[in-house]
Every structure is written in structure tokens, then in C-alpha cells.
Design an enzyme around this catalytic site. Sequence first.
Site, PDB file in Angstrom:
ATOM      1  CB  THR A  75      -1.216   5.117  -1.121  1.00 56.12           C
ATOM      2  OG1 THR A  75      -0.610   5.403  -2.388  1.00 56.12           O
ATOM      3  CG2 THR A  75      -0.124   4.797  -0.111  1.00 56.12           C
ATOM      4  CB  THR A  76      -3.063   0.379   1.776  1.00 58.46           C
ATOM      5  OG1 THR A  76      -1.909  -0.372   1.354  1.00 58.46           O
ATOM      6  CG2 THR A  76      -4.186   0.159   0.777  1.00 58.46           C
ATOM      7  CB  SER A  98     -11.024   4.018  -1.963  1.00 61.21           C
ATOM      8  OG  SER A  98     -11.629   2.805  -1.546  1.00 61.21           O
ATOM      9  CG  HIS A 131      -4.376  -9.092   1.140  1.00 63.25           C
ATOM     10  ND1 HIS A 131      -5.260  -8.846   2.170  1.00 63.25           N
ATOM     11  CD2 HIS A 131      -4.837  -8.379   0.075  1.00 63.25           C
ATOM     12  CE1 HIS A 131      -6.201  -8.007   1.749  1.00 63.25           C
ATOM     13  NE2 HIS A 131      -5.969  -7.714   0.492  1.00 63.25           N
ATOM     14  CG  HIS A 132       0.010 -10.413  -2.309  1.00 58.21           C
ATOM     15  ND1 HIS A 132       1.143  -9.690  -1.992  1.00 58.21           N
ATOM     16  CD2 HIS A 132      -0.957  -9.493  -2.576  1.00 58.21           C
ATOM     17  CE1 HIS A 132       0.898  -8.400  -2.090  1.00 58.21           C
ATOM     18  NE2 HIS A 132      -0.377  -8.249  -2.441  1.00 58.21           N
ATOM     19  CE  LYS A 135      -2.821  -5.574   2.313  1.00 59.22           C
ATOM     20  NZ  LYS A 135      -2.616  -4.403   1.439  1.00 59.22           N
ATOM     21  N   GLY A 141      -6.004  -2.383   4.336  1.00 60.27           N
ATOM     22  CA  GLY A 141      -6.828  -1.174   4.321  1.00 60.27           C
ATOM     23  C   GLY A 141      -8.294  -1.498   4.156  1.00 60.27           C
TER      24      GLY A 141
END
Length: 242
Positions: A75-76, A98, A131-132, A135, A141
Site C-alpha cells: 500500500t502506498t 515496500s 504513472h497512469h 494513480k 512511493g
Amino acid sequence: MKILLIGYGRMGRLIEQTALAAGDQIAGVVRASNTGELDALGRVADVAVDFSAPAVLPRLANYIRRTGTPLLSGTTGVPAEGMAAFTDLGRYAPVLHSANFSVGVAVFRRVLEEISGVLRPDFDIEIVETHHNQKADAPSGTAKLLLEAIDPRGELTPVYGRQGMCGRRDPREIGVHSLRGGTEAGTHTVSFFGPDEVLEITHRAASRQIFVNGALHMARKLCRMPKGRYELQDILFGGQNP
């Protein structure tokens, strides 16, 4: 390996699909919208795999303390107090968090740890992540992981984008920039700008599958390890933060 899935978004569904194809079992699924199920749930799996949301962590932490189930979390957007909770949970179970389970990113981070001290302070450093368009958090992260690898003591000042008359670049700053668009799975570039030379390192993810494969690989290792708070690099390269 029996897996308790926490969160059932795109990553959760991919993990389920990949795990079942590999012969693993899904012992249960707890969706982020119904985490109350954890309150009455006993230990049903070899490992809990969490790709949910930061708001789920308090209830999930209570479950780990009560059952001692090993926890792998990707999980970010987890705040600082949430990160401290992962360390505390290491007293009850093996715990790994992570923001990125790609082996390539783990090597990327290790390389940055080795070279950043050599290039600083003569080189200006910038991080760009893409990123897409779905997000939720920025910077990613993974970008934060790379920033920590470059500047573990927090001596640099992150600058999140630039606008207007911002003046000459301070040699103690590090730029962190986020791009969002389309279906981009994740690209991270760290650039070192020196006198008359530039060194750039880039990692590109072709799909989320690399993160799923890495998470399942780490989960199989984690559920056989003693209690403790682990980093991805601890397991890949050795060492532990007890």
C-alpha cells in the site's frame, strides 16, 4: 502458500489470478470497504498480502497483532505514523512493506545508494516519475524510495515542481516531478547533472505483473522468516531491521 488478500482492486485481483495459477490458495479476501471482517477473523493464511489503502492499516495492524500472521504490504501513500506501525508490528510477525516489489527497482535503489555520495555535491539531482491517470498519490512511493536512497540523512530539500521566477537552483535541493497520463504502469528516472556531463538511470515497468510476481516471490520467503520488520532489500541482499 495460503494467502489472505487485503484489498481487491486491480493489484489484488492480479495477485489472486497469479497466485491461483501458481498453485497457491486464497484463504480469504477482505475488501477495503469491509475491513470490519478482520475483527472476528482468526489466522487463516500463511501470509496476509495487503494492497489496499492507508485507512485500512489500523484495523489490519490489530489483526496482525492478534493472530501473528506475516504481513506483506504494498500500500502506498502511508503517512509517517503508519510507517512506524509497520515497525511495531515486527514484534508480532514478520512484516515487509515496500512501495515497489520490482527486483529491478530494488537494484536501482542499491545503485543509487552506492553512487550518490560520490556525485554529490558536484552534481544536481532530479527525480521524474510517470504513472497512469488513475494513480491517487504523488509523488509515487517508488520516487520516495529513490529519494531516500539518494539522501538517507535528509540533507537535501525536495522541490516538487517549479513555477515562476524561482531563481538559481540551490545546490542543496533535489527536484521531484510527477507526470500522470494514460495507462503508464510506471517509469522512474534519476538524473545527475554535472559539469559538462549527465548520468541518467531509468526503470520502466511494462505492466503491473512485475509487481505481482515480485510480491508473491517475497511473500513465499517472508512467511518462513522470524518476526521482524524487513525491507525488500533485506531479503534480496541480506540483513534485517529487527
